[in-house]
Enzyme design. Structure first.
Site, short mmCIF file in Angstrom:
data_model
loop_
_atom_site.label_atom_id
_atom_site.label_comp_id
_atom_site.label_asym_id
_atom_site.label_seq_id
_atom_site.Cartn_x
_atom_site.Cartn_y
_atom_site.Cartn_z
N TYR A 169 1.18 5.39 2.84
CA TYR A 169 2.07 4.44 3.52
C TYR A 169 1.98 4.76 5.02
O TYR A 169 2.27 5.88 5.42
CB TYR A 169 3.52 4.62 3.07
CG TYR A 169 3.80 4.25 1.64
CD1 TYR A 169 3.65 5.17 0.60
CD2 TYR A 169 4.25 2.97 1.30
CE1 TYR A 169 3.92 4.83 -0.71
CE2 TYR A 169 4.53 2.63 -0.02
CZ TYR A 169 4.36 3.55 -1.01
OH TYR A 169 4.63 3.21 -2.32
N PRO A 218 8.38 -4.67 -1.89
CA PRO A 218 7.46 -3.84 -2.68
C PRO A 218 7.19 -2.44 -2.10
O PRO A 218 6.52 -1.63 -2.71
CB PRO A 218 6.18 -4.68 -2.70
CG PRO A 218 6.28 -5.59 -1.54
CD PRO A 218 7.73 -5.83 -1.31
N LYS A 243 9.14 -0.79 -6.86
CA LYS A 243 10.20 -0.79 -7.87
C LYS A 243 10.25 -2.05 -8.73
O LYS A 243 10.93 -2.06 -9.76
CB LYS A 243 11.57 -0.62 -7.18
CG LYS A 243 11.77 0.75 -6.58
CD LYS A 243 11.71 1.82 -7.65
CE LYS A 243 11.51 3.21 -7.07
NZ LYS A 243 10.91 4.12 -8.05
N TYR A 296 11.49 7.72 -5.76
CA TYR A 296 10.16 7.14 -5.96
C TYR A 296 9.71 7.32 -7.41
O TYR A 296 9.15 6.40 -8.01
CB TYR A 296 9.15 7.79 -5.01
CG TYR A 296 7.85 7.01 -4.86
CD1 TYR A 296 6.76 7.26 -5.67
CD2 TYR A 296 7.73 6.00 -3.89
CE1 TYR A 296 5.58 6.55 -5.54
CE2 TYR A 296 6.56 5.28 -3.75
CZ TYR A 296 5.47 5.56 -4.58
OH TYR A 296 4.31 4.84 -4.45
C1 PHB Z 1 0.02 -1.23 -5.42
O1 PHB Z 1 -0.78 -0.36 -5.82
O2 PHB Z 1 -0.16 -2.46 -5.58
C2 PHB Z 1 1.28 -0.76 -4.72
C3 PHB Z 1 1.49 0.61 -4.54
C4 PHB Z 1 2.65 1.03 -3.91
C5 PHB Z 1 3.58 0.09 -3.46
C6 PHB Z 1 3.35 -1.29 -3.64
C7 PHB Z 1 2.19 -1.72 -4.28
O3 PHB Z 1 4.72 0.50 -2.84
#
Ligand code: PHB
Ligand code: APR
Length: 390
Positions: free
Chosen positions: A201, A293, A297, A385
């Site tokens: 992230y 997203p 969750k 998480y």
């Molecule tokens: C995904 O792999 O599509 C994905 C992963 C983490 C997130 C949102 C989407 O927070």
């Protein structure tokens, strides 16, 4: 037609609910607006909490997930040219998440329903819910040019944000809570090597970026973009250069790029509709709530809703008790609000909401700096998480 439970929607919520009920001897019919191929063409998220994985196994639909899903013991955050890892496993006493695409999970559920000869009607239209506050609700719909009616005891609204179920609850009864993000995400799926072993992230002055994956050769990326953007304005080249500009050089320099095999743009919102029950109608999943997203969750909240609802319905048919049904909305919403809080927290921490050098902007820098040096803050992020208890 007659059945015990009519389920509106053949996405993850509806399929998982029908499978769990079937295994407990409760009959249901799933009504799905789209074709199976269309439902399985949707590319969605891919992070499963352990509770979701356990439910898939209980539904006898977890074999491929266990074979192909990747266990993730942590994730990276990147900001200000540095990275900070959130050690999920170490901070939560051994809990992890499983990276496994929702598309695959939905496919597994369809196959599990087929193995039990579950009843799923595709391409239905004009679904209407009737007599929800009476003892004998019924659902009408059209299918193959004919109008049908199913009499039932209960109705499960698993038909997503745009479905008919939530709208079947009178406005005078419904309380809706919503926060719209002033940006959207562009998502790309590419047959490329993922940017890292773990999910990344990233917050940068140019905007948010997320590096995820589906396998060692299939990557999933997202970047923040203005809500006014269109998909056509985002060529692959523009996407890859925007993504690179939002990652630390140590990651960007090794980025494996290639043609997108799927590209989509989605607005971000946080939305919760209360209550999740109206008479004999029970909402589950996106029909009742949408989360940004950033916290991964959405699918996991659908799973916990289905966990509570399936247990309540099974109790109702086995003992006649309505205790679980009466408690469902409050129980489900307690977990939904906590997951929404976390999703909003992650979204606020990592996205550009206001211009550079705004007070907000500096607060976010402080939040990330605090997270990077506080085990207490990292523990709070980690326990949310991996998923709060069902
Ligand atoms: C995904 O792999 O599509 C994905 C992963 C983490 C997130 C949102 C989407 O927070
Ligand atoms: N009649 C019948 N089916 C309908 C109707 C209707 N009026 N309206 C919508 N549907 C179907 C949709 O075609 C879809 O297949 O209901 C299904 C709802 O599925 P999802 O939108 O996937 O919602 P849900 O099953 O709750 O799964 C939640 O999906 O959108 C993601 O992020 C979300 O990961 C989360 C998960």
């Amino acid at each position: 037609m007659k059945t015990q439970l009519v389920i509106i929607g053949g996405g993850p919520s509806g399929l998982l609910l029908s499978q769990l009920l079937h295994l407990a001897g409760v009959d249901s019919i799933v009504l799905e607006r789209k074709s199976r191929a269309y439902v399985l063409s949707r590319i969605r998220a891919g992070v499963l909490e352990q509770g979701t994985c356990d439910l898939m196994r209980a539904a006898k639909a977890g074999a491929r997930m266990d074979r192909h899903g990747k266990v993730h013991a942590g994730f990276l955050t990147a900001f200000g040219g540095r990275t900070a890892r959130i050690d999920l496993e170490g901070l939560t006493g051994g809990k992890t998440v499983l990276v496994y695409g929702q598309t695959e999970l939905t496919r597994d559920l369809y196959e599990a329903r087929d193995q039990l000869n579950g009843t799923i009607l595709h391409e239905v239209d004009d679904v209407e819910l009737n007599n929800l506050t009476g003892e004998t609700p019924f659902v009408t719909f059209s299918h193959n040019g004919e109008t049908h009616r199913i009499d039932c005891d209960l109705v499960a609204g698993c038909d997503g944000f745009h479905g008919v179920s939530r709208r079947s609850i009178p406005n005078s009864v419904r309380n809706e809570y919503e926060k719209i993000c002033p940006f959207a995400w562009i998502g790309v799926l590419s047959e490329t090597r993922p940017a890292g072993r773990e999910i990344i992230y990233s917050r940068s002055q140019a905007g948010f970026a997320l590096c995820s994956m589906r396998s060692d050769t299939l990557s999933r990326y997202y970047i923040q973009c203005p809500v006014t953007d269109t998909l056509e304005a985002w060529s692959d080249d523009r996407f890859w250069s925007a993504l690179s500009a939002r990652l630390p050089a140590s990651i960007a320099d090794k980025l494996d790029t290639g043609p997108s095999i799927q590209k989509n743009m989605a607005p971000l919102r946080a939305f919760i509709s209360e209550p999740m029950r109206y008479g004999r109608l029970f909402l589950a999943g996106d029909a009742a709530h949408i989360v940004p997203p950033t916290g991964a969750k959405g699918l996991n909240l659908a799973a916990s809703d289905v966990f509570y609802l399936s247990n309540a319905v099974i109790e109702f048919y086995k003992s006649g008790s309505e205790t679980g049904l009466d408690a469902y909305s409050q129980t489900a919403l307690a977990r939904v609000w906590k997951a929404s809080r976390f999703s909003w927290f992650m979204t606020r921490m990592l996205h550009n909401f206001e211009g550079p050098d705004s007070f907000d902007d500096r607060l976010q820098d402080a939040q990330l700096d605090y997270m990077s040096c506080s085990k207490a803050q990292q523990t709070a992020i980690a326990e949310n998480y991996v998923g709060l208890p069902f």
